[in-house]
Design an enzyme around this catalytic site. Structure first.
Site, PDB file in Angstrom:
ATOM      1  CB  THR A  14      -0.926  -0.005   1.220  1.00 47.33           C
ATOM      2  OG1 THR A  14      -1.784  -1.151   1.158  1.00 47.33           O
ATOM      3  CG2 THR A  14      -1.774   1.255   1.260  1.00 47.33           C
ATOM      4  N   GLY A 136       1.868   7.736  10.924  1.00 52.65           N
ATOM      5  CA  GLY A 136       1.456   7.927   9.538  1.00 52.65           C
ATOM      6  C   GLY A 136       1.735   9.312   9.002  1.00 52.65           C
ATOM      7  CB  ILE A 138       0.898  12.941  12.644  1.00 50.26           C
ATOM      8  CG1 ILE A 138      -0.599  12.614  12.624  1.00 50.26           C
ATOM      9  CG2 ILE A 138       1.177  14.067  13.625  1.00 50.26           C
ATOM     10  CD1 ILE A 138      -1.134  12.104  13.948  1.00 50.26           C
ATOM     11  CG  ASP A 203       1.590  -0.594  15.334  1.00 53.12           C
ATOM     12  OD1 ASP A 203       2.238  -0.684  14.286  1.00 53.12           O
ATOM     13  OD2 ASP A 203       0.890   0.403  15.619  1.00 53.12           O
ATOM     14  CE  LYS A 207       2.617   3.092  14.744  1.00 54.45           C
ATOM     15  NZ  LYS A 207       1.163   3.207  14.483  1.00 54.45           N
ATOM     16  N   GLY A 304      -2.520   4.210   6.138  1.00 52.12           N
ATOM     17  CA  GLY A 304      -3.153   4.345   4.833  1.00 52.12           C
ATOM     18  C   GLY A 304      -2.172   4.779   3.765  1.00 52.12           C
TER      19      GLY A 304
END
Length: 428
Positions: A14, A136, A138, A203, A207, A304
């Site tokens: 993706t 993502g 940000i 996950d 981060k 995404g």
């Protein structure tokens, strides 16, 4: 500089496909903003003939990502394969050793091997950038390393896994139990192949480890993070926390204390009217607090194609502009080994338990809490038809050790029917 910046992209899922689309569709804009053209020389993925919705015919193909990383016509190796070890790590190391800059979205690799990779990159005079690895779209890495570089950071916290936030807010809005919403999220494709990476907090913990290293000038220490997932959150917790003015979030918190660096990823209560309390669906939010700036809130899509590819391209464009800063904001050899906090900071707690409906039951609970040094701020008992009575308690600020002592004592008293649930309450 008038020569093109040439990319080699490993991983065409993706995010990788999104990067290809941006490079192809926005070539003029990228060139105008960086002063040079950005091109793709070669790509690599596990499957060559898959329909990705974008033509790859103009790019060389390498089956081996290490071969891609070391090609003479690649200036920047873009690693989008994922995984803490294996091909991603081998190809990243090969690229740095071959004099290439690296852009990656690989949070697991950085959380586990970030220190070694940073030292390798800086020793070679290369740049290792990873905006897409955290939250993502940000731009939180850039905010910490550049915009807030003049601050001493006091606390980093946030909702960093959109899947968990979707599950918790869906439980809240629809009144559905965890298992039902988990299955719904799975059917929608929101969960990782190993769901525990999401719902177990792993996950998001990756981060948080990266953000803590930048914020506090320390080596990445993922193993030091206290991890607790959302699997044990019930619809009763969701509803009853709401009754008392809170929302439950899987919240990452990192702060430097006199006891050392505290790093936690766990379900917490936050005020429902706070920015975190109002965060819905799969959106991420990171709250940064500094001595000069006080508090800033960054909110946006945490995953995404478009948002993550946007973050990758932001890093690529900084390299095209010639911007070079140390991987974690200060030279890797100057990053300190963090002392792990011996105990988390004292905060209020939410306690939920069921008591046998006997005279003096509440008094016994209050006595046990008081003897352990836990002070009650608010208490609520619900009407009930069963033989046990649901009780909620919000404490004043309490040391975790005092709470642990109280919970152990409550587990041994005859008026408590079920093991108490305890969740931290974070101020925002």
């Amino acid at each position: 500089m008038t020569t093109p910046l040439r990319l080699g992209i490993a991983g065409l899922g993706t995010v990788g496909t999104g990067v290809v689309k941006i490079v192809r569709q926005k070539a003029n804009l990228l060139a105008a903003r960086t002063g040079r053209t950005i091109e793709i020389s070669a790509v690599s993925a596990r499957t060559r003939d898959k329909d990705r919705g974008v033509s790859l015919s103009g790019y060389a193909w390498e089956d081996d990502p290490v071969a891609l990383a070391t090609r003479d016509d690649v200036d920047v190796f873009v690693e989008l394969m994922g995984g803490s070890d294996g091909p991603a790590k081998a190809a990243t190391e090969a690229a740095l050793d071959a004099g290439k800059d690296v852009v990656t979205a690989n949070k697991a690799m950085l959380a586990v091997h970030g220190q070694a990779l940073a030292e390798r990159a800086e020793a070679a005079g290369r740049t290792l950038r990873f905006e897409a690895a955290v939250a993502g779209g940000i731009p939180v890495i850039k905010a910490l390393t550049e915009g807030l570089a003049g601050n001493e950071i006091t606390r980093v916290m946030g909702v960093m896994n959109g899947t968990c936030n979707y599950i918790l807010t869906r439980m809240q809005s629809a009144g559905l139990p965890y298992d039902e919403v988990f299955e719904e999220a799975n059917q929608l494709g929101y969960l990782e192949a190993d769901p525990n990476l999401d719902v177990g907090g792993i996950d998001a913990g990756h981060k948080l480890a990266i953000l803590a290293a930048i914020a506090f000038g320390t080596q990445v220490d993922f193993d030091a993070i206290s991890l607790e997932g959302i699997q044990n959150i019930t619809i009763a917790d969701i509803k009853q926390a709401a009754d008392m003015g809170y929302r439950i979030k899987l919240l990452g918190v990192a702060r430097m204390t006199g006891r050392g660096l505290e790093q936690r990823m766990s379900p917490c209560l936050v005020p429902k009217n706070s920015p975190l309390g109002q965060l819905e669906g799969g959106t991420n939010m990171v709250v940064l607090e500094g001595d000069a700036v006080e508090q800033i809130v960054l909110r946006g899509p945490g995953a995404g194609m478009g948002p993550t590819a946007s973050a990758v391209m932001g890093d690529v464009m900084d390299i095209a502009r010639g911007l070079r800063i140390p991987t974690f904001g200060i030279p890797a050899t100057d990053l300190e080994t963090p002392a792990r906090a011996s105990e988390a900071a004292a905060v209020p707690y939410y306690l939920r338990m069921a008591l046998h409906d006997k005279p003096g039951a509440l008094a016994k609970v209050a006595t046990i809490l008081g003897n352990a040094g836990v002070s009650i701020d608010r208490m609520r008992q619900y009407r009930h038809e069963e033989a046990t009575a649901p009780v909620l308690i919000v404490t004043h600020k309490t040391a975790p050790s005092a709470l642990a002592s109280a919970l152990e004592a409550l587990g041994q008293v005859d008026v408590v029917a079920t093991a108490p649930v305890a969740l931290r309450i974070e101020s925002v």
